[in-house]
Write a protein that holds these residues in place. Structure first.
Motif, short mmCIF file in Angstrom:
data_model
loop_
_atom_site.label_atom_id
_atom_site.label_comp_id
_atom_site.label_asym_id
_atom_site.label_seq_id
_atom_site.Cartn_x
_atom_site.Cartn_y
_atom_site.Cartn_z
N ARG A 40 -16.15 2.76 6.55
CA ARG A 40 -15.74 2.92 5.15
C ARG A 40 -14.22 2.80 5.01
N ASN A 41 -13.78 1.98 4.07
CA ASN A 41 -12.35 1.92 3.76
C ASN A 41 -12.03 3.10 2.86
N ILE A 42 -11.45 4.13 3.43
CA ILE A 42 -11.19 5.35 2.67
C ILE A 42 -9.99 5.21 1.72
N LEU A 43 -9.33 4.05 1.73
CA LEU A 43 -8.21 3.82 0.82
C LEU A 43 -8.61 2.99 -0.39
N GLY A 44 -9.86 2.55 -0.45
CA GLY A 44 -10.32 1.71 -1.56
C GLY A 44 -10.43 2.46 -2.87
N PHE A 45 -10.09 1.78 -3.96
CA PHE A 45 -10.17 2.39 -5.29
C PHE A 45 -10.35 1.30 -6.34
N THR A 46 -10.76 1.71 -7.53
CA THR A 46 -10.87 0.82 -8.67
C THR A 46 -9.90 1.30 -9.74
N ARG A 47 -9.16 0.36 -10.29
CA ARG A 47 -8.17 0.68 -11.33
C ARG A 47 -8.22 -0.43 -12.37
N LYS A 48 -8.42 -0.04 -13.62
CA LYS A 48 -8.50 -1.00 -14.72
C LYS A 48 -9.52 -2.09 -14.44
N GLY A 49 -10.66 -1.70 -13.84
CA GLY A 49 -11.74 -2.62 -13.57
C GLY A 49 -11.56 -3.52 -12.36
N VAL A 50 -10.47 -3.34 -11.62
CA VAL A 50 -10.20 -4.17 -10.44
C VAL A 50 -10.27 -3.30 -9.19
N HIS A 51 -11.07 -3.73 -8.21
CA HIS A 51 -11.16 -2.99 -6.95
C HIS A 51 -10.02 -3.41 -6.04
N SER A 52 -9.35 -2.43 -5.44
CA SER A 52 -8.18 -2.67 -4.59
C SER A 52 -8.17 -1.72 -3.42
N THR A 53 -7.13 -1.84 -2.64
CA THR A 53 -6.80 -0.89 -1.61
C THR A 53 -5.30 -0.63 -1.73
N THR A 54 -4.76 0.30 -0.98
CA THR A 54 -3.34 0.63 -1.09
C THR A 54 -2.48 -0.61 -0.91
N CYS A 55 -1.53 -0.78 -1.79
CA CYS A 55 -0.63 -1.93 -1.75
C CYS A 55 0.73 -1.48 -2.26
N TRP A 56 1.73 -1.47 -1.39
CA TRP A 56 3.05 -0.97 -1.76
C TRP A 56 3.99 -1.20 -0.60
N ASN A 57 5.21 -0.73 -0.72
CA ASN A 57 6.11 -0.70 0.43
C ASN A 57 5.66 0.48 1.29
N LEU A 58 5.22 0.19 2.51
CA LEU A 58 4.62 1.22 3.38
C LEU A 58 5.60 1.84 4.36
N ASP A 59 6.87 1.56 4.23
CA ASP A 59 7.85 2.04 5.22
C ASP A 59 7.82 3.56 5.39
N ASP A 60 7.78 4.32 4.28
CA ASP A 60 7.76 5.79 4.38
C ASP A 60 6.47 6.27 5.02
N LEU A 61 5.37 5.65 4.65
CA LEU A 61 4.07 6.02 5.22
C LEU A 61 4.03 5.73 6.71
N VAL A 62 4.55 4.59 7.12
CA VAL A 62 4.59 4.22 8.53
C VAL A 62 5.48 5.21 9.29
N ALA A 63 6.58 5.61 8.70
CA ALA A 63 7.46 6.60 9.35
C ALA A 63 6.72 7.92 9.55
N TRP A 64 5.95 8.36 8.53
CA TRP A 64 5.18 9.60 8.66
C TRP A 64 4.15 9.47 9.78
N LEU A 65 3.43 8.36 9.81
CA LEU A 65 2.43 8.14 10.87
C LEU A 65 3.07 8.20 12.25
N ARG A 66 4.23 7.61 12.38
CA ARG A 66 4.91 7.57 13.68
C ARG A 66 5.33 8.98 14.11
N VAL A 67 5.85 9.78 13.18
CA VAL A 67 6.35 11.11 13.52
C VAL A 67 5.23 12.13 13.68
#
Length: 185
Positions: A40-67
């Motif tokens: 299961r893709n636990i990041l999947g969501f629907t917004r305004k009728g469109v199904h997506s997954t997380t999409c953004w600048n992931l630098d902060d998230l990647v830093a958190w994962l690393r630490v």
């Protein structure tokens, strides 16, 4: 920049899928991210009728994962609370009250510090991101989520839940993702 989809791991167990998206010259990096836990893709969501997954600048998230997530030590939830996973324990632990301000503050400080180390949501940097908890338990990584109050206009595919994946598999996939993310800049 590599705009090809990169799948690391196996979706049926644990996998991270990502790709960098083209941006205008000078804009921040933009990446699309999926995290598959037991199929299961636990990041999947629907917004305004469109199904997506997380999409953004992931630098902060990647830093958190690393630490915090990479080689996470065993660190149980810090207070007694009902629930079979961190997400449920966190929901059920938020009704504590004490007339003693020192006791009250110490309790919530303990929760805040634990959640900071085990939940990546504060590192979303504005992305629509599932509220995910990571807890190392012996030989598994428990991954749980509570998306009840994450985004007003986004309906996540999975509201509340949890899964466990082998800890070694989690670390291998996460390490590969972090290396690949750094390489694609």
């Amino acid at each position: 920049m590599n705009t090809n989809v990169q799948l690391l791991g196996e979706k049926k167990t644990f996998a991270i899928e990502f790709r960098d998206l083209p941006t205008e010259t000078g804009e921040e990096r933009l990446s699309e991210l999926s995290m598959f836990v037991n199929g299961r893709n636990i990041l999947g969501f629907t917004r305004k009728g469109v199904h997506s997954t997380t999409c953004w600048n992931l630098d902060d998230l990647v830093a958190w994962l690393r630490v915090y997530a990479l080689q996470m030590p065993v660190d149980p939830y810090p207070v007694e609370a009902d629930g079979c996973c961190a997400a449920l324990k966190d929901i059920n632990s938020r009704n504590f009250y004490s007339e003693d301000d020192v006791v009250f503050d110490a309790y919530y400080d303990k929760l805040y510090e634990w959640v900071h180390r085990h939940n990546w949501h504060a590192s979303s940097a504005g992305a629509i991101l599932a509220n995910v908890y990571f807890e190392h338990k012996e030989s598994v990584m428990e991954i749980s989520w509570n998306n009840q109050d994450v985004e007003e206009d986004a309906d996540f595919d999975y509201l509340i839940g949890w899964e466990q994946v082998p800890f070694d598999t989690f670390n291998e996939v996460l390490s590969a993702f972090l290396r690949r993310y750094d390489e694609t800049v």
